[in-house]
Scaffold this motif. Structure first.
Motif, short mmCIF file in Angstrom:
data_model
loop_
_atom_site.label_atom_id
_atom_site.label_comp_id
_atom_site.label_asym_id
_atom_site.label_seq_id
_atom_site.Cartn_x
_atom_site.Cartn_y
_atom_site.Cartn_z
N LEU A 68 34.26 59.52 75.73
CA LEU A 68 33.10 58.27 75.94
C LEU A 68 32.71 57.52 74.62
N VAL A 69 32.88 56.36 74.68
CA VAL A 69 32.29 55.58 73.66
C VAL A 69 31.43 54.58 74.02
N PRO A 70 30.19 54.57 73.63
CA PRO A 70 29.24 53.49 74.08
C PRO A 70 29.65 52.17 73.69
N ILE B 210 35.39 64.63 79.86
CA ILE B 210 35.51 63.59 78.86
C ILE B 210 33.99 63.43 78.28
N GLU B 211 33.80 63.62 77.19
CA GLU B 211 32.52 63.98 76.63
C GLU B 211 32.14 62.76 75.66
N PRO B 212 31.03 62.56 75.24
CA PRO B 212 30.50 61.33 74.32
C PRO B 212 31.00 61.73 72.99
N ILE B 213 31.41 60.65 72.31
CA ILE B 213 31.99 60.88 70.93
C ILE B 213 30.82 61.51 70.04
N THR C 60 25.56 62.04 79.01
CA THR C 60 26.53 61.64 80.05
C THR C 60 27.99 62.06 79.88
N GLU D 94 27.55 60.61 68.51
CA GLU D 94 26.53 60.43 69.52
C GLU D 94 25.89 61.90 69.92
N ILE E 271 32.16 62.43 81.96
CA ILE E 271 32.85 62.15 83.08
C ILE E 271 33.74 63.51 83.47
N TYR F 114 29.59 52.81 78.92
CA TYR F 114 30.71 53.40 78.20
C TYR F 114 32.02 53.05 78.31
#
Lengths: 331, 169
Positions: free
Chosen positions: A279-281, B160-163, B86, B166, B88, A260
């Protein structure tokens, strides 16, 4: 040939960019049947007026040499009220607390039934609906593509090119300064403060970067998008905002090890308007580097549409202003 | 959860229906069926592999139905967690009772923390952590991230989470 008499109110980097773009695209505009005649230019202290059309090269040269556009002691609002013209290009510095002089200028223009093209976010983030209403009532055109994403044509994309689609949600990176700082922190495994200093040295971040790094700039742009694209009646206080000041190099490394990037993402989704680091892959189209901006629109029939481009810079912002001007006056 | 089963059917017409109907009756969602007609067993039965999604409490009912109707169940492999997320965290993660943070997530019953990678650069400096969360489905993954955000407000941590794309269901 249609003659459009215009004023440029505000002659900083973007204002000068607009003058340069008008000069270089003069023939292009003429071919479209538009004779764009700049009759007044005002900076923060001085102004220059010529109802027959100003010599833009001379004004640009004078601004460069003497730091002022002219010798007339008349403010932008006065010009709008007293000089006869059709279009106000409003590019005074943005003020998010009360809208600043920009708000007054826009209101003055609408009161006279003039069209307004602007890159000034503050007045729109505070009083979008009121301004739209005033423009509508006075029969004025009101265009503000340059307020969001610089050269990236997101508002016109959603409202014109994607006509027929319902836009369901939007997420993207709308602040190049934050994107630069986060990218550099990741590349150099360096702390936040160090990379802010680097960005300031390169002129990417302001001396006081708070407006960018705390997410305020992104939030203002989201308010404009929420109103213009999603038809919401939103103001700045409807946005939940978290900036990038707490991001650590360790967090960026952990993200990287898991595939990420960490980006400051603005999103409009349902009634939620939110700015926060996310978080951006790494293989996602939103994972753009440097100072680039990017936006992904989720649509009902076209699926996701993503655009990316330069989000700042005087010529890039001026390009968005030019496209707004053309879209108003082309036949 | 997702279940993968090895079954054996008698080699007479209509047997596959005895497998599919109970899955459908208990509102399971069939993912794949592979019918190995050419791999007849020494017992004269036909091996069949099925994969389906089902609520955890219905699995025993389905197995009973199979046994009642003469479908022999050779093996059952359940995979409870289908979604992996995932997240953070940044802040004083350990000093704000990390055990409590983990317990609250695990207590949801539908998701759990399966991996934690912690970076603590200096005493008194904020730590950073990468959390891997497994959940039964996307809805539960979203719920547990929302819960984590609530805990983070109390403990002054940054999540901090995924967009959104996702996490979209």
């Amino acid at each position: 040939m249609k003659t459009i008499r215009t004023s440029i109110i505000g002659f900083g980097a973007v204002g000068q960019g607009v003058a340069k773009v008008i000069l270089s695209k003069n023939e292009y505009l003429n071919n479209m049947g538009i004779d764009l005649r700049v009759v007044a230019i005002a900076d923060s202290k001085t102004a220059v007026i010529d109802e027959n059309g100003l010599d833009l090269s001379a004004v640009l040269a004078r601004k460069l040499e003497q730091g002022s556009v002219g010798s007339e002691n008349i403010g932008g609002t006065e010009i709008i009220k007293t000089v006869e013209h059709d279009l106000v290009v409003e590019i005074t510095p943005t003020n998010i607390n009360d809208g600043g002089v920009g708000l007054g200028n826009m209101i003055a223009a609408f009161e006279k039934g003039m069209d307004v093209v602007t890159s000034n976010k503050g007045p729109l983030a505070l009083k979008y609906c009121e301004l739209e209403e005033m423009a509508k009532n006075s029969g004025s055109q009101f265009k503000f593509e340059a307020t969001v994403g610089g050269a990236m044509p997101i508002i016109n994309l959603a409202s014109e090119t994607l006509a027929g689609n319902k836009i369901l949600s939007m997420e993207g990176i709308l602040n190049g300064t934050c994107n630069y700082i986060l990218c550099r922190m990741m590349e150099e495994n360096a702390p936040y403060d160090q990379m802010v200093a680097e960005a300031q040295e390169l002129g990417i971040a302001e001396t006081d970067p708070i407006y960018d790094v705390e997410g305020i700039d992104t939030a203002c742009k989201l308010v404009i998008l929420a109103n213009a694209i999603f038809g919401m009646n939103a103001t700045y206080k409807d946005v939940s905002v978290t900036g990038i000041t707490k991001i650590t190099p360790e967090a960026l490394l952990l993200a990287q090890n898991n595939g990420y990037d960490i980006k400051l993402i603005g999103e409009v989704n349902g009634s939620k308007i939110n700015v926060s680091p996310k978080l951006v892959p790494k293989d996602n189209p939103l994972a753009v580097g440097g100072t680039l901006n990017v936006a992904s629109l989720q649509t009902d029939i076209s699926g996701p549409i993503t655009i990316t481009g330069r989000g700042a810079g005087s010529i890039e912002t001026a390009s968005a202003i030019l496209s707004d001007i053309i879209s108003i006056y082309k036949d | 959860m997702r279940v993968s089963m090895d079954l054996e059917l008698k080699d007479i017409p209509g047997q596959l229906l005895l497998v599919l109907k109970p899955i459908s009756d208990f509102k399971g969602n069939l993912v794949t069926v592979v019918h190995h007609h050419e791999k007849r067993t020494p017992r004269g039965t036909i091996p069949v592999q099925v994969v389906f999604e089902i609520k955890a409490d219905k699995l025993d009912d389905i197995i009973s139905k199979f046994e009642e109707s003469g479908v022999s169940v050779v093996s059952v492999d359940e995979k409870r967690y289908l979604e992996h997320g995932t997240v953070i965290l940044i802040g004083h993660i350990v000093h704000t009772d990390i055990q409590d943070t983990i317990d609250k997530m695990d207590e949801t019953g539908c998701a759990e923390l399966v991996d934690l990678n912690l970076s603590m650069p200096k005493i008194d400096c904020p730590s950073s952590a990468c959390l891997k969360i497994d959940a039964v489905n996307k809805e539960e993954l979203n719920l547990v991230i929302e819960l984590l955000k609530k805990i983070a407000v109390e403990k002054d941590l940054l999540v901090i989470e995924p967009i959104e794309s996702e996490l979209r269901v």
